[in-house]
Each structure stands twice: as structure tokens, then as C-alpha cells.
Scaffold this motif. Structure first.
Motif, PDB file in Angstrom:
ATOM      1  N   ALA A 177       0.836  -1.205   0.000  1.00  0.00           N
ATOM      2  CA  ALA A 177       0.000   0.000   0.000  1.00  0.00           C
ATOM      3  C   ALA A 177       0.871   1.255   0.000  1.00  0.00           C
ATOM      4  O   ALA A 177       0.579   2.233  -0.701  1.00  0.00           O
ATOM      5  N   LEU A 178       1.952   1.231   0.759  1.00  0.00           N
ATOM      6  CA  LEU A 178       2.869   2.370   0.791  1.00  0.00           C
ATOM      7  C   LEU A 178       3.512   2.593  -0.570  1.00  0.00           C
ATOM      8  O   LEU A 178       3.635   3.730  -1.029  1.00  0.00           O
ATOM      9  N   CYS A 179       3.906   1.523  -1.244  1.00  0.00           N
ATOM     10  CA  CYS A 179       4.504   1.646  -2.574  1.00  0.00           C
ATOM     11  C   CYS A 179       3.498   2.167  -3.597  1.00  0.00           C
ATOM     12  O   CYS A 179       3.875   2.819  -4.565  1.00  0.00           O
ATOM     13  N   THR A 180       2.232   1.887  -3.394  1.00  0.00           N
ATOM     14  CA  THR A 180       1.203   2.381  -4.291  1.00  0.00           C
ATOM     15  C   THR A 180       0.920   3.858  -4.046  1.00  0.00           C
ATOM     16  O   THR A 180       0.809   4.645  -4.982  1.00  0.00           O
ATOM     17  N   ILE A 181       0.830   4.240  -2.787  1.00  0.00           N
ATOM     18  CA  ILE A 181       0.483   5.617  -2.442  1.00  0.00           C
ATOM     19  C   ILE A 181       1.673   6.551  -2.611  1.00  0.00           C
ATOM     20  O   ILE A 181       1.544   7.632  -3.190  1.00  0.00           O
ATOM     21  N   ARG A 182       2.830   6.158  -2.111  1.00  0.00           N
ATOM     22  CA  ARG A 182       4.035   6.992  -2.186  1.00  0.00           C
ATOM     23  C   ARG A 182       5.164   6.184  -2.799  1.00  0.00           C
ATOM     24  O   ARG A 182       5.959   5.573  -2.086  1.00  0.00           O
ATOM     25  N   PRO A 183       5.275   6.166  -4.139  1.00  0.00           N
ATOM     26  CA  PRO A 183       6.282   5.320  -4.788  1.00  0.00           C
ATOM     27  C   PRO A 183       7.720   5.819  -4.621  1.00  0.00           C
ATOM     28  O   PRO A 183       8.654   5.054  -4.794  1.00  0.00           O
ATOM     29  N   PHE A 184       7.919   7.073  -4.268  1.00  0.00           N
ATOM     30  CA  PHE A 184       9.271   7.613  -4.120  1.00  0.00           C
ATOM     31  C   PHE A 184       9.605   7.847  -2.655  1.00  0.00           C
ATOM     32  O   PHE A 184       8.746   8.188  -1.863  1.00  0.00           O
ATOM     33  N   LYS A 185      10.891   7.672  -2.326  1.00  0.00           N
ATOM     34  CA  LYS A 185      11.371   7.927  -0.981  1.00  0.00           C
ATOM     35  C   LYS A 185      12.555   8.880  -1.059  1.00  0.00           C
ATOM     36  O   LYS A 185      13.218   8.977  -2.100  1.00  0.00           O
ATOM     37  N   PRO A 186      12.856   9.609  -0.003  1.00  0.00           N
ATOM     38  CA  PRO A 186      14.012  10.506  -0.025  1.00  0.00           C
ATOM     39  C   PRO A 186      15.311   9.714  -0.174  1.00  0.00           C
ATOM     40  O   PRO A 186      15.467   8.638   0.397  1.00  0.00           O
ATOM     41  N   CYS A 187      16.237  10.258  -0.929  1.00  0.00           N
ATOM     42  CA  CYS A 187      17.521   9.601  -1.157  1.00  0.00           C
ATOM     43  C   CYS A 187      18.348   9.653   0.125  1.00  0.00           C
ATOM     44  O   CYS A 187      18.527  10.719   0.717  1.00  0.00           O
ATOM     45  N   ARG A 188      18.853   8.496   0.539  1.00  0.00           N
ATOM     46  CA  ARG A 188      19.660   8.448   1.751  1.00  0.00           C
ATOM     47  C   ARG A 188      21.118   8.774   1.480  1.00  0.00           C
ATOM     48  O   ARG A 188      21.853   9.140   2.393  1.00  0.00           O
ATOM     49  N   ALA A 189      21.559   8.642   0.248  1.00  0.00           N
ATOM     50  CA  ALA A 189      22.958   8.885  -0.070  1.00  0.00           C
ATOM     51  C   ALA A 189      23.311  10.363   0.053  1.00  0.00           C
ATOM     52  O   ALA A 189      24.393  10.720   0.521  1.00  0.00           O
ATOM     53  N   CYS A 190      22.409  11.234  -0.364  1.00  0.00           N
ATOM     54  CA  CYS A 190      22.680  12.676  -0.325  1.00  0.00           C
ATOM     55  C   CYS A 190      21.816  13.400   0.697  1.00  0.00           C
ATOM     56  O   CYS A 190      21.769  14.628   0.721  1.00  0.00           O
ATOM     57  N   ASP A 191      21.108  12.665   1.529  1.00  0.00           N
ATOM     58  CA  ASP A 191      20.179  13.234   2.519  1.00  0.00           C
ATOM     59  C   ASP A 191      19.133  14.126   1.876  1.00  0.00           C
ATOM     60  O   ASP A 191      18.773  15.180   2.394  1.00  0.00           O
ATOM     61  N   ALA A 192      18.669  13.723   0.705  1.00  0.00           N
ATOM     62  CA  ALA A 192      17.611  14.402  -0.045  1.00  0.00           C
ATOM     63  C   ALA A 192      17.971  15.841  -0.414  1.00  0.00           C
ATOM     64  O   ALA A 192      17.114  16.707  -0.451  1.00  0.00           O
ATOM     65  N   THR A 193      19.253  16.076  -0.714  1.00  0.00           N
ATOM     66  CA  THR A 193      19.664  17.397  -1.181  1.00  0.00           C
ATOM     67  C   THR A 193      19.916  17.403  -2.680  1.00  0.00           C
ATOM     68  O   THR A 193      19.869  18.454  -3.305  1.00  0.00           O
ATOM     69  N   GLY A 194      20.227  16.253  -3.250  1.00  0.00           N
ATOM     70  CA  GLY A 194      20.491  16.160  -4.682  1.00  0.00           C
ATOM     71  C   GLY A 194      21.950  16.340  -5.044  1.00  0.00           C
ATOM     72  O   GLY A 194      22.332  16.131  -6.186  1.00  0.00           O
ATOM     73  N   VAL A 195      22.775  16.738  -4.086  1.00  0.00           N
ATOM     74  CA  VAL A 195      24.205  16.924  -4.349  1.00  0.00           C
ATOM     75  C   VAL A 195      25.013  16.209  -3.275  1.00  0.00           C
ATOM     76  O   VAL A 195      24.564  16.007  -2.157  1.00  0.00           O
ATOM     77  N   ARG A 196      26.229  15.828  -3.660  1.00  0.00           N
ATOM     78  CA  ARG A 196      27.150  15.195  -2.720  1.00  0.00           C
ATOM     79  C   ARG A 196      28.415  16.017  -2.651  1.00  0.00           C
ATOM     80  O   ARG A 196      28.934  16.450  -3.670  1.00  0.00           O
ATOM     81  N   ARG A 197      28.890  16.205  -1.462  1.00  0.00           N
ATOM     82  CA  ARG A 197      30.122  16.973  -1.283  1.00  0.00           C
ATOM     83  C   ARG A 197      31.264  16.013  -0.990  1.00  0.00           C
ATOM     84  O   ARG A 197      31.193  15.228  -0.053  1.00  0.00           O
ATOM     85  N   THR A 198      32.301  16.081  -1.790  1.00  0.00           N
ATOM     86  CA  THR A 198      33.496  15.295  -1.564  1.00  0.00           C
ATOM     87  C   THR A 198      34.671  16.252  -1.526  1.00  0.00           C
ATOM     88  O   THR A 198      34.964  16.923  -2.520  1.00  0.00           O
ATOM     89  N   HIS A 199      35.307  16.337  -0.398  1.00  0.00           N
ATOM     90  CA  HIS A 199      36.424  17.248  -0.148  1.00  0.00           C
ATOM     91  C   HIS A 199      36.018  18.679  -0.499  1.00  0.00           C
ATOM     92  O   HIS A 199      35.307  19.315   0.239  1.00  0.00           O
ATOM     93  N   ARG A 200      36.439  19.175  -1.665  1.00  0.00           N
ATOM     94  CA  ARG A 200      36.126  20.561  -2.025  1.00  0.00           C
ATOM     95  C   ARG A 200      35.176  20.660  -3.220  1.00  0.00           C
ATOM     96  O   ARG A 200      34.850  21.757  -3.650  1.00  0.00           O
ATOM     97  N   THR A 201      34.763  19.537  -3.751  1.00  0.00           N
ATOM     98  CA  THR A 201      33.899  19.564  -4.932  1.00  0.00           C
ATOM     99  C   THR A 201      32.464  19.216  -4.554  1.00  0.00           C
ATOM    100  O   THR A 201      32.222  18.483  -3.603  1.00  0.00           O
ATOM    101  N   VAL A 202      31.560  19.749  -5.321  1.00  0.00           N
ATOM    102  CA  VAL A 202      30.141  19.451  -5.148  1.00  0.00           C
ATOM    103  C   VAL A 202      29.671  18.786  -6.435  1.00  0.00           C
ATOM    104  O   VAL A 202      29.794  19.348  -7.515  1.00  0.00           O
ATOM    105  N   LYS A 203      29.144  17.573  -6.314  1.00  0.00           N
ATOM    106  CA  LYS A 203      28.707  16.811  -7.480  1.00  0.00           C
ATOM    107  C   LYS A 203      27.239  16.440  -7.332  1.00  0.00           C
ATOM    108  O   LYS A 203      26.723  16.334  -6.224  1.00  0.00           O
ATOM    109  N   VAL A 204      26.608  16.193  -8.462  1.00  0.00           N
ATOM    110  CA  VAL A 204      25.226  15.714  -8.458  1.00  0.00           C
ATOM    111  C   VAL A 204      25.230  14.273  -7.954  1.00  0.00           C
ATOM    112  O   VAL A 204      26.098  13.479  -8.312  1.00  0.00           O
ATOM    113  N   CYS A 205      24.288  13.954  -7.112  1.00  0.00           N
ATOM    114  CA  CYS A 205      24.194  12.607  -6.546  1.00  0.00           C
ATOM    115  C   CYS A 205      23.972  11.584  -7.650  1.00  0.00           C
ATOM    116  O   CYS A 205      23.090  11.752  -8.500  1.00  0.00           O
ATOM    117  N   ARG A 206      24.770  10.508  -7.639  1.00  0.00           N
ATOM    118  CA  ARG A 206      24.643   9.487  -8.671  1.00  0.00           C
ATOM    119  C   ARG A 206      23.408   8.624  -8.482  1.00  0.00           C
ATOM    120  O   ARG A 206      22.829   8.135  -9.428  1.00  0.00           O
TER     121      ARG A 206
END
Length: 87
Positions: free
Chosen positions: A17-46
Motif C-alpha cells: 500500500a505504501l509503494c502504491t500511495i508513495r512510490p518515491f522515498k528521499p535519497c539516503r545517499a545525499c540526505d535528499a539534497t540532490g548533491v554530494r560533497r566530496t572534499h572541495r567539490t560538489v557533485k550531483v548525486c549518482r
């Protein structure tokens, strides 16, 4: 034993039922920001490709099952196109 089976059945039906009502979940890799910070660079979450949300595993399984069923079933005779000169 019956109580454990009932608990598993209720859990699976709740997740379906949860998959039917809310098929998307927040990304855990980037904490739902859409970007990842590695050292001094900011990249789009893969994993979420910058959208901040990922498709749930159960929904992905459902979509794959539906696609396999759709490609594997025959079409109805009235829906077929007749490209051959014979009926």
C-alpha cells in the motif's frame, strides 16, 4: 505459527500500500539534497541523479513485473494490425 504468518502478511500488505500511495522515498545517499560533497567539490548525486528522491524497491519490482507481463502477453485479435494480405 499462524500469528507470525498473519504479521508477515500484514507487513507485506502495508508495504504494498505504501509503494502504491508513495512510490518515491528521499535519497539516503545525499540526505535528499540532490548533491554530494566530496572534499572541495560538489557533485550531483549518482543515485538519485539530483532529483532528491528514489523509487522504492517494491515499486521497482512492481513496475518490472508489469513490464515483463505486458511484453509477454498476446494482444487481442481485434487489436492486431493486419499487414498481410490474408485475413
Amino acid at each position: 505459527m499462524a500469528l507470525a504468518s498473519l504479521a508477515i502478511l500484514l507487513t507485506l500488505s502495508g508495504y504494498a500500500a505504501l509503494c502504491t500511495i508513495r512510490p518515491f522515498k528521499p535519497c539516503r545517499a545525499c540526505d535528499a539534497t540532490g548533491v554530494r560533497r566530496t572534499h572541495r567539490t560538489v557533485k550531483v548525486c549518482r543515485r538519485c541523479r539530483g532529483s532528491r528522491y528514489r523509487l522504492r524497491t517494491g515499486r521497482r519490482l512492481t513496475n518490472t513485473t508489469r513490464a515483463i507481463h505486458h511484453t509477454g502477453t498476446r494482444t487481442h485479435p481485434s487489436e492486431r494490425t493486419t499487414d498481410s494480405p490474408w485475413p
